[in-house]
Design an enzyme around this catalytic site. Structure first.
Site, PDB file in Angstrom:
ATOM      1  N   GLU A 131     -83.142 -75.359 -45.569  1.00 29.19           N
ATOM      2  CA  GLU A 131     -83.966 -76.562 -45.497  1.00 29.19           C
ATOM      3  C   GLU A 131     -85.102 -76.412 -44.490  1.00 29.19           C
ATOM      4  OE1 GLU A 131     -83.741 -78.887 -47.547  1.00 29.19           O
ATOM      5  OE2 GLU A 131     -81.702 -78.881 -48.337  1.00 29.19           O
TER       6      GLU A 131
ATOM      7  N   ASP B 202     -80.293 -72.737 -58.053  1.00 28.14           N
ATOM      8  CA  ASP B 202     -81.585 -73.057 -58.664  1.00 28.14           C
ATOM      9  C   ASP B 202     -82.796 -72.317 -58.105  1.00 28.14           C
ATOM     10  OD1 ASP B 202     -81.274 -74.465 -56.293  1.00 28.14           O
ATOM     11  OD2 ASP B 202     -81.445 -76.449 -57.203  1.00 28.14           O
TER      12      ASP B 202
ATOM     13  N   GLU C   8     -76.971 -87.607 -60.763  1.00 31.81           N
ATOM     14  CA  GLU C   8     -76.738 -86.283 -60.195  1.00 31.81           C
ATOM     15  C   GLU C   8     -75.970 -85.383 -61.156  1.00 31.81           C
ATOM     16  OE1 GLU C   8     -78.848 -85.888 -57.945  1.00 31.81           O
ATOM     17  OE2 GLU C   8     -77.839 -85.870 -56.015  1.00 31.81           O
TER      18      GLU C   8
ATOM     19  N   GLU D 110     -87.410 -83.151 -59.828  1.00 37.87           N
ATOM     20  CA  GLU D 110     -87.389 -81.985 -60.716  1.00 37.87           C
ATOM     21  C   GLU D 110     -87.906 -82.262 -62.129  1.00 37.87           C
ATOM     22  OE1 GLU D 110     -85.161 -80.885 -57.220  1.00 37.87           O
ATOM     23  OE2 GLU D 110     -85.017 -82.653 -58.520  1.00 37.87           O
TER      24      GLU D 110
ATOM     25  N   THR E  33     -90.418 -74.497 -53.268  1.00 37.78           N
ATOM     26  CA  THR E  33     -89.438 -75.359 -53.927  1.00 37.78           C
ATOM     27  C   THR E  33     -89.413 -76.770 -53.357  1.00 37.78           C
ATOM     28  OG1 THR E  33     -87.160 -75.367 -54.797  1.00 37.78           O
ATOM     29  CG2 THR E  33     -87.448 -74.823 -52.445  1.00 37.78           C
TER      30      THR E  33
END
Length: 540
Positions: free
Chosen positions: A80, A221, A314, A335, A438
């Site tokens: 992160e 991902d 989710e 996304e 991302t």
């Protein structure tokens, strides 16, 4: 559609809370204290410029320079911190001049935001000191990796560094960042199963898989995403080849009727027949390799789920056609909107604008509160949670805005650009082709060529200096010799060994094709053409 008026509403108010918790790879929310370094301001900074709020961008840059300190005793997610902090600072650094910030001499190869990004990244380097080169998931910003830190890290937490770290190495000249990112990528590649799949979590000390579920969603991902984006950003054929091999295995074992399920990484048997909202990036990624037909079919599957609930839960049980217990929430993830933006740039299909309209209406109607936009705790009854993730401002708002703003500078087709003088010569910036990390922080790929003094050029300067001093030394010898014993003769025998050794060393230098500083970098892809962030096959 008056979208420019809709999106900024409440944005500045939403920027006030500075210390939101942030989900790690796979959506797990760590301790909010992990991000007590003004995460939201950093994460949303480039969004301000893309929305056209130049004055607020400038103010926030000053606030960050005056207040952010990474020398704190805090355990932070390596993943992160990289995508949000390092990525956010790099993007803001490269956009500073466009935002009217007075940049220092040497920009983009120097600057306060770049130094902050480098400082943050150096705090993460101790995590990569493992026998495998794959990083720990958490690092203490002051003390490094804690002695009792778990060695189990998710795949995305290992393979999501090449975009930020390669950019940082190119701008600073320090190769350590790109080097550790590439080692981590290669260790994952070498750890794939015999059928070509990777699992979800791995022990970074032993290299053994701990969680063997394989899919394209949570925990995996952005590893696949960074193989493609790293390949485009760095024009690296090997990274693209790695992704294409994965893509074959993913199609063979995880795709069913344009849905992607979770399977056992060694056997390919289905382990979870669910769709996760984090998987909705996949159609956008497919568009980057030119696989538009498959991307649109999968996107439309995901869009049906959005229309069913007014958002993406989710987890969604595909056979049952409904949410999964305790996974009914929607934290305003980006996304699906991200994929819509990419696919609309590639196709112009109005269906994608319909998704954008639905997203704006859902977010405005369901989640808007007095000072921001709240996470939807349960899509079945639209109950709200008392939190707003920083990625809503960094990604969701940004992708929505770009979907409806075809003239935004991010979409530049190369018709305009800025010529910048750096310590290494002139370079071109702002011509388009931005690569989003991302966390939706755009990186100008041209910037990677602004601060690199080619090794050959260093050697040329060294050769010129040697020749200069050699001539000067020889002239001095000649003058002395002439004064004492007539015409000077070049020394023979052992006296020539020094220059011979220098000539021999120069002959052994590796030869590389030199790229003129004023030209565009050569495109090593021989079978593909990258244009506006899309990769098209020659046959197209």
């Amino acid at each position: 559609m008056p979208f420019r008026l809709l999106v900024p509403l409440g944005l500045l108010c939403a920027l006030l809370p500075l210390h939101h918790g942030a989900p790690g790879p796979g959506g797990t929310a760590p301790d909010p204290a992990h991000y007590s370094f003004s995460l939201t301001l950093i994460d949303a900074l480039d969004t301000l410029l893309i929305l056209g709020n130049v004055s607020e961008f400038q103010r926030v840059v000053e606030v960050l320079q005056d207040n952010v300190d990474f020398d704190i005793d805090v355990n932070a997610s390596v993943f992160e911190t990289n995508i949000r902090v390092v990525g956010g600072l790099l993007s803001a650094h490269l956009l500073s001049k466009k935002a009217g910030v007075e940049v220092e001499a040497g920009w983009p190869c120097s600057g306060p935001l770049l130094r902050m990004a480098e400082e943050a990244a150096r705090k993460l380097l101790p995590a990569f000191q493992t026998p495998t080169g794959m990083p720990y998931g958490t690092v203490n910003l002051l003390h490094g990796v804690n002695p009792g830190e778990t060695p189990v890290t998710c795949t995305a937490g290992i393979g999501t560094f090449i975009v930020e770290f390669a950019t940082l190495s190119s701008l600073t000249g320090d190769p350590v960042f790109e080097d550790v990112a590439r080692v981590a990528l290669m260790r994952l590649w070498e750890s794939r199963s015999d059928i070509g799949l990777v699992g979800n979590h791995i022990d970074v000390l032993t290299g053994k898989w701990v969680a063997q579920d394989s899919g394209i969603g949570a925990g995996v991902d952005s590893y696949f995403e960074y193989l493609v984006k790293g390949a485009i950003l760095l024009q690296d054929k090997k990274l693209m080849a790695m992704f294409l091999e994965y893509n074959k295995a993913i199609r063979n074992y995880t795709r069913f009727d344009d849905w992607y399920l979770w399977v056992q990484m060694y056997k390919g048997t289905v382990s979870m027949p669910v769709f996760q909202s984090l998987e909705a990036y996949w159609p956008g990624l497919q568009s980057l390799i030119g696989d538009i037909d498959n991307a649109m079919r999968t996107f439309l599957n995901y869009y049906t789920v959005w229309k069913q609930f007014g958002g993406l839960p989710e987890f969604y049980n595909i056979p049952q056609g409904y949410t999964v217990e305790k996974r009914e929430g929607y934290p305003l993830r980006p996304e699906l909107i991200e994929s819509a933006m990419y696919l609309y740039r590639a196709t112009g299909d109005p269906t994608l604008l319909e998704l954008g309209r639905d997203a704006v209406e859902s977010i405005e109607k369901i989640s808007k509160v007095e000072c921001g936009f709240a996470t939807i705790k349960d899509l079945r009854d639209h109950k709200l949670d008392n939190r707003m993730e920083s990625f809503f401002l960094a990604e969701t708002v940004k992708y929505l805005y770009l979907l409806f703003d075809p003239t935004n500078f991010i979409h530049n087709n190369g018709s305009t650009f800025d010529a910048v003088i750096t310590p290494y010569g002139e370079c071109i910036l702002g011509a388009g082709g931005y690569i989003f990390n991302t966390e939706a922080h755009p990186i100008d790929p041209a910037a990677l060529h602004c601060c690199q003094r080619l090794k050959e050029e260093q050697w040329e300067v060294e050769d010129l200096m040697r020749e200069f001093y050699s001539l000067k030394r020889n002239r001095s010898r000649f003058q002395k010799k002439t004064m004492s014993s007539g015409p000077w003769q070049p020394p023979a025998g052992p006296g020539t060994s020094s220059s011979e050794n220098e000539d021999e060393a120069r002959d052994k230098r590796p030869t590389k094709q030199k790229i003129p500083l004023l030209s565009c970098p050569s495109q090593p892809f021989t079978s593909k053409l990258a244009l506006l962030g899309q990769v098209f096959l020659d046959s197209s």
